[in-house]
Design an enzyme around this catalytic site. Structure first.
Site, short mmCIF file in Angstrom:
data_model
loop_
_atom_site.label_atom_id
_atom_site.label_comp_id
_atom_site.label_asym_id
_atom_site.label_seq_id
_atom_site.Cartn_x
_atom_site.Cartn_y
_atom_site.Cartn_z
N LYS A 13 0.80 -1.28 -0.23
CA LYS A 13 -0.17 0.19 0.28
C LYS A 13 1.21 0.98 -0.30
O LYS A 13 0.72 2.10 -0.86
CB LYS A 13 -0.91 -0.27 0.97
CG LYS A 13 -1.90 -1.19 2.07
CD LYS A 13 -3.03 -1.07 2.59
CE LYS A 13 -2.19 -1.00 3.89
NZ LYS A 13 -1.55 -2.26 3.86
N ARG A 88 -9.47 1.05 9.74
CA ARG A 88 -8.96 0.37 10.40
C ARG A 88 -9.96 -0.92 10.89
O ARG A 88 -10.27 -2.17 11.20
CB ARG A 88 -8.07 -0.24 10.46
CG ARG A 88 -6.70 -0.73 10.03
CD ARG A 88 -5.65 -0.24 10.84
NE ARG A 88 -4.76 -1.17 10.48
CZ ARG A 88 -3.16 -0.57 9.29
NH1 ARG A 88 -3.76 0.29 9.27
NH2 ARG A 88 -2.20 -1.20 9.79
N ARG A 122 11.55 -5.96 3.33
CA ARG A 122 11.71 -4.88 3.56
C ARG A 122 12.05 -3.97 4.38
O ARG A 122 12.43 -4.32 6.06
CB ARG A 122 10.17 -4.44 4.10
CG ARG A 122 10.12 -2.72 4.58
CD ARG A 122 8.42 -2.87 4.68
NE ARG A 122 7.73 -3.45 5.94
CZ ARG A 122 6.57 -3.03 6.02
NH1 ARG A 122 5.43 -2.39 5.33
NH2 ARG A 122 5.75 -4.19 6.83
N ARG A 155 11.81 -3.08 10.45
CA ARG A 155 11.03 -2.22 11.72
C ARG A 155 10.52 -2.99 12.27
O ARG A 155 10.80 -4.42 12.49
CB ARG A 155 9.46 -1.94 10.66
CG ARG A 155 9.39 -0.50 10.15
CD ARG A 155 8.22 -0.39 9.19
NE ARG A 155 6.59 -1.08 9.32
CZ ARG A 155 5.66 -0.98 9.01
NH1 ARG A 155 5.94 0.04 7.41
NH2 ARG A 155 4.77 -1.44 9.42
N ARG A 166 -0.13 -9.35 13.54
CA ARG A 166 -0.26 -8.30 12.32
C ARG A 166 -1.87 -9.34 11.50
O ARG A 166 -2.56 -8.80 11.02
CB ARG A 166 0.74 -7.64 11.65
CG ARG A 166 0.78 -6.70 12.48
CD ARG A 166 2.45 -5.91 11.97
NE ARG A 166 2.50 -5.32 10.91
CZ ARG A 166 3.54 -5.01 10.38
NH1 ARG A 166 4.63 -5.64 10.11
NH2 ARG A 166 3.24 -4.41 9.14
P1 AP5 Z 1 5.02 -1.50 1.47
O1 AP5 Z 1 4.73 -1.00 0.55
O2 AP5 Z 1 5.72 -1.10 2.48
O3 AP5 Z 1 3.70 -2.09 2.29
P2 AP5 Z 1 2.54 -1.81 2.90
O4 AP5 Z 1 0.52 -2.53 2.91
O5 AP5 Z 1 2.69 -0.64 3.13
O6 AP5 Z 1 2.03 -2.50 4.61
P3 AP5 Z 1 2.43 -1.80 5.53
O7 AP5 Z 1 3.11 -2.64 7.09
O8 AP5 Z 1 3.05 -0.41 6.30
O9 AP5 Z 1 0.77 -1.93 6.75
P4 AP5 Z 1 0.50 -2.30 7.37
O10 AP5 Z 1 -1.27 -1.64 6.75
O11 AP5 Z 1 0.48 -3.30 8.03
O12 AP5 Z 1 1.84 -1.59 8.26
P5 AP5 Z 1 0.77 0.26 8.99
O13 AP5 Z 1 2.32 1.63 8.58
O14 AP5 Z 1 0.31 0.95 7.85
O15 AP5 Z 1 5.24 -3.12 1.21
C1 AP5 Z 1 5.79 -4.04 1.94
C2 AP5 Z 1 7.25 -4.81 1.14
O16 AP5 Z 1 7.68 -4.69 -0.66
C3 AP5 Z 1 8.68 -3.21 0.69
O17 AP5 Z 1 9.72 -3.90 0.85
C4 AP5 Z 1 8.16 -3.02 -0.03
O18 AP5 Z 1 9.12 -2.56 -1.39
C5 AP5 Z 1 8.09 -4.41 -1.30
N1 AP5 Z 1 7.04 -4.44 -1.75
C6 AP5 Z 1 6.06 -3.12 -2.18
N2 AP5 Z 1 4.80 -3.85 -3.75
C7 AP5 Z 1 5.28 -4.89 -4.08
C8 AP5 Z 1 5.35 -5.30 -4.77
N3 AP5 Z 1 4.33 -5.32 -6.20
N4 AP5 Z 1 6.06 -6.23 -5.54
C9 AP5 Z 1 7.04 -7.03 -4.72
N5 AP5 Z 1 7.47 -6.69 -3.67
C10 AP5 Z 1 7.28 -5.12 -3.13
O19 AP5 Z 1 0.55 0.81 10.08
C11 AP5 Z 1 1.47 0.33 11.68
C12 AP5 Z 1 0.76 -0.34 12.57
O20 AP5 Z 1 0.83 1.49 12.64
C13 AP5 Z 1 -0.38 -0.78 13.19
O21 AP5 Z 1 -0.12 -2.31 13.25
C14 AP5 Z 1 -0.95 -0.35 13.80
O22 AP5 Z 1 -0.54 -0.96 15.42
C15 AP5 Z 1 -0.89 1.45 14.20
N6 AP5 Z 1 -1.72 1.52 13.36
C16 AP5 Z 1 -1.25 1.87 12.04
N7 AP5 Z 1 -2.83 2.92 11.24
C17 AP5 Z 1 -3.93 2.74 12.51
C18 AP5 Z 1 -5.25 2.07 12.47
N8 AP5 Z 1 -6.21 3.11 11.43
N9 AP5 Z 1 -5.95 2.00 12.93
C19 AP5 Z 1 -5.05 1.96 14.42
N10 AP5 Z 1 -3.82 1.64 13.91
C20 AP5 Z 1 -3.58 1.65 13.16
#
Ligand code: AP5
Length: 216
Positions: A13, A88, A122, A155, A166
């Site tokens: 994402k 979420r 990542r 991370r 997660r």
């Molecule tokens: P990346 O783009 O980093 O993936 P992502 O989907 O953004 O993954 P996240 O782990 O950041 O999502 P998340 O929803 O768990 O975490 P968030 O930060 O929102 O890509 C992943 C890897 O793959 C990278 O290395 C990239 O290079 C590679 N890649 C990407 N696309 C590719 C492809 N097509 N092919 C090959 N490789 C590829 O949340 C973190 C924490 O914050 C949560 O656990 C929670 O504690 C808190 N939080 C955040 N938002 C909320 C909310 N709304 N409510 C409550 N808690 C929240």
């Protein structure tokens, strides 16, 4: 263009949102990035949420909703935005409806083994937040950000035991969010199992089709 990017942790994402943000010049708002920045700066908010984020648990709704509300009030969000990682929960989705009218919710889909391989490889830049993958999107020099020269790290919530947690939370909480947008006919599924350079044009095509037909 008011967009919501949905999908499991690690599906890409953040990677896709950065590309779409650049192309359409609209802000990429990642609640995860905002929280990691607050934790890094050791602000009061950062101290309140640190435990949740590092354990891979959801931050309480009231906190997240307030953060997003404040961010969407900024002038750069007037012509559109990409929300990545929000909503979420149904409460967050309902709160978002009171703040802004979402045009489209893109739901990225890929098998679990693809997601786990993406998360485990990542690396993120501690200085500018750029996202790399040791195999799929490696930096020019190991451990160094191409954009700003900052150090690349794993991370804290990308450790295997936290990733499993997660993914469990995602499975347990996410179906109602998808239904919420599906019922409103705003949900579009995008197969994200290919590499990012193949996925990004699919997203652009969906957006061009949708927003072009809105104009005509
Ligand atoms: P990346 O783009 O980093 O993936 P992502 O989907 O953004 O993954 P996240 O782990 O950041 O999502 P998340 O929803 O768990 O975490 P968030 O930060 O929102 O890509 C992943 C890897 O793959 C990278 O290395 C990239 O290079 C590679 N890649 C990407 N696309 C590719 C492809 N097509 N092919 C090959 N490789 C590829 O949340 C973190 C924490 O914050 C949560 O656990 C929670 O504690 C808190 N939080 C955040 N938002 C909320 C909310 N709304 N409510 C409550 N808690 C929240």
């Amino acid at each position: 263009m008011k967009l919501v990017f949905l999908g499991p942790p690690g599906i890409g994402k953040g990677t896709y949102a950065r590309a779409v943000s650049k192309r359409y010049n609209i802000p990429h708002i990642s609640t995860g990035d905002i929280f990691r920045e607050e934790i890094k700066k050791n602000t009061e908010l950062g101290r309140r949420i640190k435990g949740y984020v590092e354990r891979g648990e959801l931050v309480p709704d009231d906190i997240v909703i307030e953060v997003v509300k404040q961010r969407l009030r900024q002038p750069d969000c007037r012509k559109g935005f990409i929300l990545d990682g929000f909503p979420r929960t149904i409460r967050q989705a309902e709160a978002l409806d009171e703040i802004a009218r979402v045009d489209l919710a893109l739901n990225f889909v890929a098998p679990d083994e693809v997601i786990i391989e993406r998360i485990s490889g990542r690396r993120i830049c501690t200085r500018c937040g750029a996202i790399y993958h040791i195999k799929f999107m490696p930096p020019k020099y190991v451990g160094v950000c191409d954009n700003c020269g900052g150090p690349l790290i794993l991370r804290k919530d990308d450790r295997p035991e936290v990733v499993r947690h997660r993914l469990e939370i995602y499975r347990e909480k996410f179906a109602p969010i998808l239904d919420y947008y599906r019922r409103r006919k705003l949900l579009v599924d995008i197969d994200a199992s290919e590499q990012a350079p193949q996925v990004i044009p699919k997203i652009i095509k969906v957006l061009e089709t949708y927003f072009h037909s809105e104009e005509t």
